[in-house]
Design a protein around this motif. Sequence first.
Motif, PDB file in Angstrom:
ATOM      1  N   ARG A 229      76.739  -1.674  -0.155  1.00  0.00           N
ATOM      2  CA  ARG A 229      77.683  -0.918   0.231  1.00  0.00           C
ATOM      3  C   ARG A 229      78.405  -0.603  -0.890  1.00  0.00           C
ATOM      4  O   ARG A 229      78.952  -1.487  -1.646  1.00  0.00           O
ATOM      5  CB  ARG A 229      78.503  -1.167   1.491  1.00  0.00           C
ATOM      6  N   ARG A 237      83.329   5.021   1.264  1.00  0.00           N
ATOM      7  CA  ARG A 237      81.993   4.577   1.046  1.00  0.00           C
ATOM      8  C   ARG A 237      81.404   5.800   0.117  1.00  0.00           C
ATOM      9  O   ARG A 237      81.623   6.955   0.435  1.00  0.00           O
ATOM     10  CB  ARG A 237      81.272   4.285   2.043  1.00  0.00           C
ATOM     11  N   THR A 239      77.799   7.605  -1.388  1.00  0.00           N
ATOM     12  CA  THR A 239      76.371   7.806  -1.516  1.00  0.00           C
ATOM     13  C   THR A 239      75.820   8.244  -2.827  1.00  0.00           C
ATOM     14  O   THR A 239      76.608   8.860  -3.762  1.00  0.00           O
ATOM     15  CB  THR A 239      75.792   8.662  -0.520  1.00  0.00           C
ATOM     16  N   LEU A 240      74.476   8.587  -3.027  1.00  0.00           N
ATOM     17  CA  LEU A 240      74.330   9.107  -4.291  1.00  0.00           C
ATOM     18  C   LEU A 240      74.562  10.538  -4.393  1.00  0.00           C
ATOM     19  O   LEU A 240      75.061  10.996  -5.569  1.00  0.00           O
ATOM     20  CB  LEU A 240      72.662   9.225  -4.277  1.00  0.00           C
ATOM     21  N   SER A 241      74.691  11.188  -3.380  1.00  0.00           N
ATOM     22  CA  SER A 241      75.292  12.636  -3.362  1.00  0.00           C
ATOM     23  C   SER A 241      76.659  12.626  -3.943  1.00  0.00           C
ATOM     24  O   SER A 241      77.161  13.780  -4.590  1.00  0.00           O
ATOM     25  CB  SER A 241      75.227  13.311  -1.941  1.00  0.00           C
ATOM     26  N   ARG A 251      67.583  11.229  -8.543  1.00  0.00           N
ATOM     27  CA  ARG A 251      66.547  10.499  -7.931  1.00  0.00           C
ATOM     28  C   ARG A 251      65.265  10.785  -8.620  1.00  0.00           C
ATOM     29  O   ARG A 251      64.749   9.515  -8.897  1.00  0.00           O
ATOM     30  CB  ARG A 251      66.297  10.914  -6.628  1.00  0.00           C
ATOM     31  N   ASP A 287      67.239   5.884  -0.749  1.00  0.00           N
ATOM     32  CA  ASP A 287      67.603   6.290   0.535  1.00  0.00           C
ATOM     33  C   ASP A 287      68.864   5.882   0.712  1.00  0.00           C
ATOM     34  O   ASP A 287      69.365   4.703   0.637  1.00  0.00           O
ATOM     35  CB  ASP A 287      66.882   5.886   1.389  1.00  0.00           C
ATOM     36  N   ASP A 288      70.034   6.947   1.388  1.00  0.00           N
ATOM     37  CA  ASP A 288      71.272   6.495   1.645  1.00  0.00           C
ATOM     38  C   ASP A 288      71.355   5.528   2.749  1.00  0.00           C
ATOM     39  O   ASP A 288      72.096   4.946   2.860  1.00  0.00           O
ATOM     40  CB  ASP A 288      71.888   7.626   1.694  1.00  0.00           C
ATOM     41  N   GLU A 289      70.240   5.691   3.618  1.00  0.00           N
ATOM     42  CA  GLU A 289      70.276   4.751   4.921  1.00  0.00           C
ATOM     43  C   GLU A 289      70.096   3.449   4.523  1.00  0.00           C
ATOM     44  O   GLU A 289      70.764   2.451   5.022  1.00  0.00           O
ATOM     45  CB  GLU A 289      69.324   5.497   5.996  1.00  0.00           C
ATOM     46  N   ALA A 291      70.281   1.935   1.338  1.00  0.00           N
ATOM     47  CA  ALA A 291      71.107   1.801   0.463  1.00  0.00           C
ATOM     48  C   ALA A 291      70.895   0.734  -0.193  1.00  0.00           C
ATOM     49  O   ALA A 291      71.841  -0.402  -0.227  1.00  0.00           O
ATOM     50  CB  ALA A 291      72.564   1.621   1.228  1.00  0.00           C
TER      51      ALA A 291
END
Length: 336
Positions: A229, A237, A239-241, A251, A287-289, A291
């Motif tokens: 995380r 938090r 994410t890559l975005s 990516r 993948d963000d899920e 992580a």
Amino acid sequence: IGRMRKEIKSKKKGKTVKAVAMLLALALGLCSCGINDHLAETLPMEGLYQGDPMVDVPASLEDAGSDQEAEAPEGKTDEASADKANSPEVPQNSSTDSSNDVEETAQKDTAQDGPWSITVTPNTADYTAEDGALIFSFRSDILTVYNSKDPDAAARVQQVVDKLSLQPEEALEMAKEMYDDSKKNNYEFYPNSSEQTYSMVQTNGYLSIIVDSYEYTGGAHGLPFEYCRVFGLDGSRLTLSDLFIDVEAARAKISEEVERQIEEQKKEDPDNMFFDGYEEYLPQLLDDESATWYLSPDGLTVISNPYILAAYAAGTLTFTIPKDMDLGWKLQVYGK
């Protein structure tokens, strides 16, 4: 294993790779132990082991616990850790005077200066069957986060990490069923285990929490799994975005760099353990899920867990993308 890898790739949004990895560990255990399709009724749990040496303490899962609190850094209160230590859901380590516990509790990142720090309080319990046999070992450390400059940022991170806490109930029931079946069908039972520990990395005010999990449900070996995380300066938090202007382009560049590093390793070691066609599974690492990446001082570090790109014996692999690589950063983590 090949089918499992394809299933991992095709999981719908909201399903994490960790869940599939746990299923894989279970599958390995079931295959090895030869468990039949009709598991018997679960054993009543009458023994709870806490600390060393082993003792049988008549206690149920609901009333097992302790009031042990984590020792917070000087000048800080540790209310979150105290609340968790008093929770009836997870049995706590009953040891109250252990130098090893104190050492582990005082974990703090020292590799780089920054406002973030954590305490990690060991939280363990071993469970026995009626006959005194050990059937399940559990560890889910208690993580408490601090920020010397912004307590509100620490509170935001704490809300996220609290949800990562491992609970023993499901794995314990599985272990009880497997033990009962081994007694009825006369095969050797190996105590199951679930573990989860934490570490941290801070980079220019950005915090990465690395979660290190391990599941064993019988068979030749257990299955380690790491995920992360990552948090911004204000504790939100990321994410890559959030990190890149064009996340898909970033990516692609990261995947290309990981592939380049792997090919270099393959040249140096012809007997490497990378799967044929591993390139197909590189997107899973970003993948963000799931992580499985974090921000390190040297650059964005990508984690490949066992069975994703390589065989189990290759271990958990890491690939660091140099911080000076042009990935189109939206947040200037490493400066301009």
